[in-house]
Design a protein around this motif. Sequence first.
Motif, PDB file in Angstrom:
ATOM      1  N   GLY A  22       0.811  -1.218   0.000  1.00  0.00           N
ATOM      2  CA  GLY A  22       0.000   0.000   0.000  1.00  0.00           C
ATOM      3  C   GLY A  22       0.838   1.257   0.000  1.00  0.00           C
ATOM      4  O   GLY A  22       0.474   2.253   0.609  1.00  0.00           O
ATOM      5  N   ALA A  25       2.959   2.943  -5.273  1.00  0.00           N
ATOM      6  CA  ALA A  25       2.727   2.061  -6.428  1.00  0.00           C
ATOM      7  C   ALA A  25       1.447   1.248  -6.250  1.00  0.00           C
ATOM      8  O   ALA A  25       0.619   1.150  -7.165  1.00  0.00           O
ATOM      9  N   LEU A  53       6.209   6.546   2.630  1.00  0.00           N
ATOM     10  CA  LEU A  53       5.694   7.851   3.070  1.00  0.00           C
ATOM     11  C   LEU A  53       4.580   7.679   4.102  1.00  0.00           C
ATOM     12  O   LEU A  53       3.758   8.572   4.293  1.00  0.00           O
ATOM     13  N   ARG A  70       9.104   9.044   7.633  1.00  0.00           N
ATOM     14  CA  ARG A  70      10.496   9.189   7.192  1.00  0.00           C
ATOM     15  C   ARG A  70      10.725  10.586   6.652  1.00  0.00           C
ATOM     16  O   ARG A  70      11.788  10.897   6.147  1.00  0.00           O
ATOM     17  N   PHE A  72      10.854  14.371   4.980  1.00  0.00           N
ATOM     18  CA  PHE A  72      10.858  15.220   3.794  1.00  0.00           C
ATOM     19  C   PHE A  72      10.883  14.437   2.472  1.00  0.00           C
ATOM     20  O   PHE A  72      11.765  13.607   2.236  1.00  0.00           O
ATOM     21  N   TYR A  79       6.213  15.242 -11.714  1.00  0.00           N
ATOM     22  CA  TYR A  79       5.603  13.982 -11.267  1.00  0.00           C
ATOM     23  C   TYR A  79       4.139  13.953 -11.719  1.00  0.00           C
ATOM     24  O   TYR A  79       3.213  13.958 -10.902  1.00  0.00           O
ATOM     25  N   PRO A 253       0.286  -8.850   6.018  1.00  0.00           N
ATOM     26  CA  PRO A 253       1.319  -9.140   5.014  1.00  0.00           C
ATOM     27  C   PRO A 253       0.941 -10.305   4.113  1.00  0.00           C
ATOM     28  O   PRO A 253       0.339 -11.276   4.580  1.00  0.00           O
ATOM     29  N   LEU A 283       5.644  -4.138  -4.044  1.00  0.00           N
ATOM     30  CA  LEU A 283       6.413  -4.280  -2.798  1.00  0.00           C
ATOM     31  C   LEU A 283       7.763  -3.583  -2.927  1.00  0.00           C
ATOM     32  O   LEU A 283       8.278  -3.408  -4.030  1.00  0.00           O
ATOM     33  N   CYS A 415      15.121   0.975   0.295  1.00  0.00           N
ATOM     34  CA  CYS A 415      15.074   1.637  -1.019  1.00  0.00           C
ATOM     35  C   CYS A 415      15.849   0.792  -2.029  1.00  0.00           C
ATOM     36  O   CYS A 415      16.813   0.130  -1.673  1.00  0.00           O
ATOM     37  N   GLY A 440       6.414  -0.516  -8.566  1.00  0.00           N
ATOM     38  CA  GLY A 440       7.259   0.006  -7.479  1.00  0.00           C
ATOM     39  C   GLY A 440       8.442   0.768  -8.054  1.00  0.00           C
ATOM     40  O   GLY A 440       8.730   0.674  -9.262  1.00  0.00           O
TER      41      GLY A 440
HETATM   42  C1  LIG Z   1      13.952   9.303   3.543  1.00  0.00           C
HETATM   43  C2  LIG Z   1      13.416   9.207   2.160  1.00  0.00           C
HETATM   44  C3  LIG Z   1      13.331  10.343   1.364  1.00  0.00           C
HETATM   45  C4  LIG Z   1      12.851  10.254   0.068  1.00  0.00           C
HETATM   46  N1  LIG Z   1      12.748  11.389  -0.677  1.00  0.00           N
HETATM   47  C5  LIG Z   1      12.172  11.335  -1.890  1.00  0.00           C
HETATM   48  C6  LIG Z   1      11.954  12.513  -2.641  1.00  0.00           C
HETATM   49  O1  LIG Z   1      12.287  13.611  -2.192  1.00  0.00           O
HETATM   50  N2  LIG Z   1      11.354  12.407  -3.862  1.00  0.00           N
HETATM   51  C7  LIG Z   1      10.970  11.184  -4.361  1.00  0.00           C
HETATM   52  O2  LIG Z   1      10.412  11.134  -5.455  1.00  0.00           O
HETATM   53  N3  LIG Z   1      11.185  10.052  -3.677  1.00  0.00           N
HETATM   54  C8  LIG Z   1      11.769  10.095  -2.474  1.00  0.00           C
HETATM   55  N4  LIG Z   1      11.968   8.940  -1.769  1.00  0.00           N
HETATM   56  C9  LIG Z   1      11.629   7.658  -2.415  1.00  0.00           C
HETATM   57  C10 LIG Z   1      10.142   7.343  -2.266  1.00  0.00           C
HETATM   58  O3  LIG Z   1       9.819   7.231  -0.903  1.00  0.00           O
HETATM   59  C11 LIG Z   1       9.862   6.014  -2.973  1.00  0.00           C
HETATM   60  O4  LIG Z   1      10.279   6.101  -4.320  1.00  0.00           O
HETATM   61  C12 LIG Z   1       8.400   5.603  -2.986  1.00  0.00           C
HETATM   62  O5  LIG Z   1       7.783   5.832  -1.750  1.00  0.00           O
HETATM   63  C13 LIG Z   1       8.312   4.122  -3.374  1.00  0.00           C
HETATM   64  O6  LIG Z   1       6.981   3.704  -3.358  1.00  0.00           O
HETATM   65  P1  LIG Z   1       6.656   2.171  -3.604  1.00  0.00           P
HETATM   66  O7  LIG Z   1       5.168   2.036  -3.567  1.00  0.00           O
HETATM   67  O8  LIG Z   1       7.380   1.684  -4.796  1.00  0.00           O
HETATM   68  O9  LIG Z   1       7.318   1.377  -2.379  1.00  0.00           O
HETATM   69  P2  LIG Z   1       6.977   1.428  -0.817  1.00  0.00           P
HETATM   70  O10 LIG Z   1       6.558   2.778  -0.412  1.00  0.00           O
HETATM   71  O11 LIG Z   1       8.130   0.801  -0.124  1.00  0.00           O
HETATM   72  O12 LIG Z   1       5.707   0.480  -0.701  1.00  0.00           O
HETATM   73  C14 LIG Z   1       5.799  -0.911  -0.552  1.00  0.00           C
HETATM   74  C15 LIG Z   1       4.736  -1.314   0.433  1.00  0.00           C
HETATM   75  O13 LIG Z   1       4.692  -2.745   0.525  1.00  0.00           O
HETATM   76  C16 LIG Z   1       4.441  -3.073   1.878  1.00  0.00           C
HETATM   77  N5  LIG Z   1       4.813  -4.462   2.088  1.00  0.00           N
HETATM   78  C17 LIG Z   1       6.052  -4.984   2.238  1.00  0.00           C
HETATM   79  N6  LIG Z   1       5.974  -6.321   2.363  1.00  0.00           N
HETATM   80  C18 LIG Z   1       4.677  -6.650   2.271  1.00  0.00           C
HETATM   81  C19 LIG Z   1       3.982  -7.885   2.277  1.00  0.00           C
HETATM   82  N7  LIG Z   1       4.628  -9.033   2.423  1.00  0.00           N
HETATM   83  N8  LIG Z   1       2.639  -7.843   2.140  1.00  0.00           N
HETATM   84  C20 LIG Z   1       1.977  -6.675   1.993  1.00  0.00           C
HETATM   85  N9  LIG Z   1       2.589  -5.483   1.972  1.00  0.00           N
HETATM   86  C21 LIG Z   1       3.925  -5.466   2.106  1.00  0.00           C
HETATM   87  C22 LIG Z   1       5.300  -2.097   2.637  1.00  0.00           C
HETATM   88  O14 LIG Z   1       4.899  -2.008   3.998  1.00  0.00           O
HETATM   89  C23 LIG Z   1       5.021  -0.810   1.845  1.00  0.00           C
HETATM   90  O15 LIG Z   1       3.882  -0.147   2.340  1.00  0.00           O
HETATM   91  C24 LIG Z   1      12.463   8.998  -0.472  1.00  0.00           C
HETATM   92  C25 LIG Z   1      12.535   7.852   0.322  1.00  0.00           C
HETATM   93  C26 LIG Z   1      12.991   7.950   1.621  1.00  0.00           C
HETATM   94  C27 LIG Z   1      13.050   6.703   2.441  1.00  0.00           C
END
Ligand SMILES: Cc1cc2nc3c(=O)[nH]c(=O)nc-3n(C[C@H](O)[C@H](O)[C@H](O)COP(=O)(O)OP(=O)(O)OC[C@H]3O[C@@H](n4cnc5c(N)ncnc54)[C@H](O)[C@@H]3O)c2cc1C
Length: 498
Positions: A22, A25, A53, A70, A72, A79, A253, A283, A415, A440
């Motif tokens: 959640g 992505a 986030l 986490r 900022f 975007y 999960p 994920l 990350c 993702g």
């Molecule tokens: C400190 C920090 C600063 C950042 N700054 C920026 C920025 O300024 N600009 C920018 O564009 N990006 C930034 N990023 C990157 C950005 O946070 C990510 O690119 C984005 O949030 C990724 O989203 P995602 O959905 O791919 O992955 P995630 O947000 O990691 O989502 C994956 C989800 O899957 C869940 N999950 C894991 N395992 C399981 C399971 N087995 N079953 C069910 N759910 C599960 C997790 O709990 C999580 O909620 C930053 C990241 C961090 C950590």
Amino acid sequence: MPPPGRDRFDDADAPHVAVAGGGVAGLAAAVLLAERGAHVTLYERNESLGGRLAGWRTRLADGSEATMSRGFHAFFRQYYNLRGLLRRTDPGLDRLRPLPDYPLRHSGGLTDSFARVPRTPPLSALGFVALSPTFGPRDLAAMDPRAALPLLDVRVPEVYDRFDSLGATAFLDRVGFPQAAHHLAFEVFSRSFFADPRELSAAELLLMFHIYFLGSSEGLLFDVPDDPFPQALWEPLGDYLRRLGVQVRTGTPVRAVHPDDDGGVTVRTDTAAHRHDAAVLALDPGALRETVAASPGLGTPAWRDDVAALRTAPPFLVSRLWLDRPVRADRPGFLGTSGYDGLDNISVLDRYEGEAARWAARTGGAVVELHAYAVEAGADREPVQKRVLDSLRRVYPETAGAQIVDARYEWRADCPFFPVGSHARRPTVSTPHPRVTLAGDAIRCDLPVALMERAATTGFLAAGELLARWGVRGQVLWTVPRAGRSPALRALGALGRR
Ligand SMILES: Cc1cc2nc3c(=O)[nH]c(=O)nc-3n(C[C@H](O)[C@H](O)[C@H](O)COP(=O)(O)OP(=O)(O)OC[C@H]3O[C@@H](n4cnc5c(N)ncnc54)[C@H](O)[C@@H]3O)c2cc1C
């Protein structure tokens, strides 16, 4: 042109689709599938939505409640797809507010700013060079213009064919980029990938240059949510999903995904097995590796190896400090830093986030956040936390005498990391299983997008690919152009390909 297909499923033929994850992505995928009438179950391991986030409540030493996260994140104006997702609940994007600049400061004393840089390419890149104190005439003379030509005409995905086998630092050395500019302009990009620029693929760096300088006119200016992420973004989006009939299962999960004989999949959680017609795995890279490893029937051996080879970037630290006095009035909401003992940026939350501003107004204090990316794996935490705090005191000396009312230190390592030579094997949105797709910020989509925008874009692509199998349309996606916008620079850049 809208993507082909009927507008939505009829109630009678709507498939059941699982979305695992959640974060940005998974939310994008769930929104699009649900809007088209699919029955969606969103499985999220944590208690709240938002992924990296996400936010959670915490009580401070002074008794007040605060939302920790986490911290900022820059919501850049390029975007487009992430903004489209947020517009579902905030059509005017009123919950985002602009920060006026992206200032960068190096410990050597140099400071850069993007506010005065023109935003139309090629003036954006030329303007940055002309206005930046890090590019003196001697620096420019020392650069190798021919080696720099690829910067002028980045094409996606071709840039990966040409530059994925080279390190980001090696590319900059080849160009003869001034050392100070390494730090200010480019190390900031590569560290925002949570990586040491020596190990990061030069292709990712060139892609960033394209997105922010020559491929778009929005430049490096960005917005931030005006309240903590849950209140500003995810709670409204969670409510929107529920109104569309999505079953949002937080604290659940997914442990494994098994292909069924009828073409669908069974999703196994800690307590049950649920049958679905299709699944999106959205994920983080570590969780994707684990889930695929625990799902032996899924995909082909080669694909499973590629997923297993996905790398996670080194740990990072987010320190949030509630101080008993304000920082100087002219401090910006965000400052990128370089050369300060691992400190990558400082944000003053009470400049832009409602909750922090209310705390600061009530107490006369300040809420300051420090990020340190790519910390050496296995490093002792306390010395790093102290070093980063000492760096804050060097950059903003008025904080040296401040009492810390309370502090939170978030250490994570979730990350993705894009090392030299990894692109060819990186898993794509499509998988060998026709009803399982990936999304993702670790997932390859060969469009000029990164980080949160890659997460949102692959989320919509992953949903769109499943919808297409049932003859239902996906949604139009926008990106900066896949090649440089300026014909003159493209022609010049082409010389570099000869
Ligand atoms: C400190 C920090 C600063 C950042 N700054 C920026 C920025 O300024 N600009 C920018 O564009 N990006 C930034 N990023 C990157 C950005 O946070 C990510 O690119 C984005 O949030 C990724 O989203 P995602 O959905 O791919 O992955 P995630 O947000 O990691 O989502 C994956 C989800 O899957 C869940 N999950 C894991 N395992 C399981 C399971 N087995 N079953 C069910 N759910 C599960 C997790 O709990 C999580 O909620 C930053 C990241 C961090 C950590």
